[in-house]
Scaffold this motif. Structure first.
Motif, PDB file in Angstrom:
ATOM      1  N   ARG A  57       0.842  -1.207   0.000  1.00 47.53           N
ATOM      2  CA  ARG A  57       0.000   0.000   0.000  1.00 47.53           C
ATOM      3  C   ARG A  57       0.875   1.255   0.000  1.00 47.53           C
TER       4      ARG A  57
ATOM      5  N   TYR B 247       3.696   1.964   6.422  1.00 48.76           N
ATOM      6  CA  TYR B 247       4.721   2.324   7.403  1.00 48.76           C
ATOM      7  C   TYR B 247       6.000   1.520   7.160  1.00 48.76           C
TER       8      TYR B 247
ATOM      9  N   PRO C 143       5.533  -6.124   7.556  1.00 50.79           N
ATOM     10  CA  PRO C 143       4.357  -5.939   8.421  1.00 50.79           C
ATOM     11  C   PRO C 143       4.063  -7.256   9.139  1.00 50.79           C
TER      12      PRO C 143
ATOM     13  N   ALA D 143       7.201  -2.459  11.213  1.00 45.73           N
ATOM     14  CA  ALA D 143       6.369  -1.450  11.881  1.00 45.73           C
ATOM     15  C   ALA D 143       4.933  -1.951  11.912  1.00 45.73           C
ATOM     16  N   SER D 144       4.285  -1.780  13.047  1.00 42.44           N
ATOM     17  CA  SER D 144       2.867  -2.133  13.143  1.00 42.44           C
ATOM     18  C   SER D 144       2.118  -1.034  13.876  1.00 42.44           C
ATOM     19  N   THR D 145       0.837  -0.992  13.642  1.00 47.45           N
ATOM     20  CA  THR D 145       0.022   0.020  14.319  1.00 47.45           C
ATOM     21  C   THR D 145      -0.308  -0.409  15.746  1.00 47.45           C
TER      22      THR D 145
ATOM     23  N   ARG E 176       6.172 -10.896  16.260  1.00 51.15           N
ATOM     24  CA  ARG E 176       5.823 -12.283  15.890  1.00 51.15           C
ATOM     25  C   ARG E 176       6.127 -12.537  14.419  1.00 51.15           C
TER      26      ARG E 176
END
Ligand code: FMN
Length: 189
Positions: free
Chosen positions: A14, A18, A78, A113-115, A122
């Motif tokens: 996308r 991030y 991600p 990076a995660s929200t 993981r």
């Protein structure tokens, strides 16, 4: 000292990703002697072994060639359902097959990076497991886990968090040392 050419891949397609933005941040933080180019995985078709035996599709061959030519990889993953996205796994699958699997023996650094609150930990562990069978050599530390990404990137998509930038900078230095070690350079010179 010889240059280190790194190929970066993001597991997110996308525009506002991030993880892709992490690769952009890495470009700003490269140690001396390191370059970073990015390969966009959006052109890679789904893996099909019937297709492979007839010859790698053009975008896949390009990916394989770019990986083979790189001294090291930087993968921004991600976390999708506690694992790596299919987009990334699919690309790894294509690049893991003969002849001369380009992933084999390749040093790499993993970032994510995660929200949410766990910063892809993981997914990164799953990717490390995948690396075993592909004979890839990931750097162990520092870990770059950018949690609550909405707070760490500014409105333009730039990684603004100084701690995260520091960890990313240190990881790139570690990747440079690791790559030189693996190819037998005297990295103290
Ligand atoms: C299919 C899907 C599964 C997800 N699963 C997880 C998850 O297991 N853990 C997590 O922390 N975030 C999860 N997320 C949220 C992602 O961390 C978030 O969408 C992140 O921004 C994706 O990376 P990107 O910005 O590079 O596209 C998931 C998102 C999607 C679309």
């Amino acid at each position: 000292m010889e240059q280190i050419h790194v190929l970066g891949m993001s597991g997110s397609l996308r525009k506002g990703s991030y993880n892709t933005a992490l690769l952009a941040a890495a470009s700003e933080l490269l140690p001396e002697g390191m370059t970073l180019e990015r390969f966009d995985l959006s052109s890679i078709p789904l893996y099909n072994d019937d297709v492979r035996v007839l010859g790698y599709p053009k975008p896949v061959q390009e990916l394989r060639d770019r990986i083979a030519a790189a001294d090291a990889l930087l993968i921004a993953t991600p976390e999708y359902n506690y694992s790596i996205p299919g987009v990334l796994k699919n690309a790894v699958d294509w690049a893991s097959r003969p002849p001369d699997p380009p992933l084999s023996g390749k040093p790499l650094a993993i970032v994510g990076a995660s929200t949410g609150n766990f910063g892809t930990v993981r997914a990164q562990m799953h990717l490390r497991q995948v690396c075993v069978y592909c004979n890839m050599f990931p750097v162990n530390r520092p870990e770059v886990l950018v949690m609550r990404a909405r707070e760490k990137f500014d409105a333009s998509g730039r990684l603004a968090d100084e701690d995260a930038r520091g960890f990313l900078r240190d990881l790139l230095v570690a990747l440079a040392d690791w790559t030189r070690r693996l190819r037998g350079d005297d990295f103290n010179e």
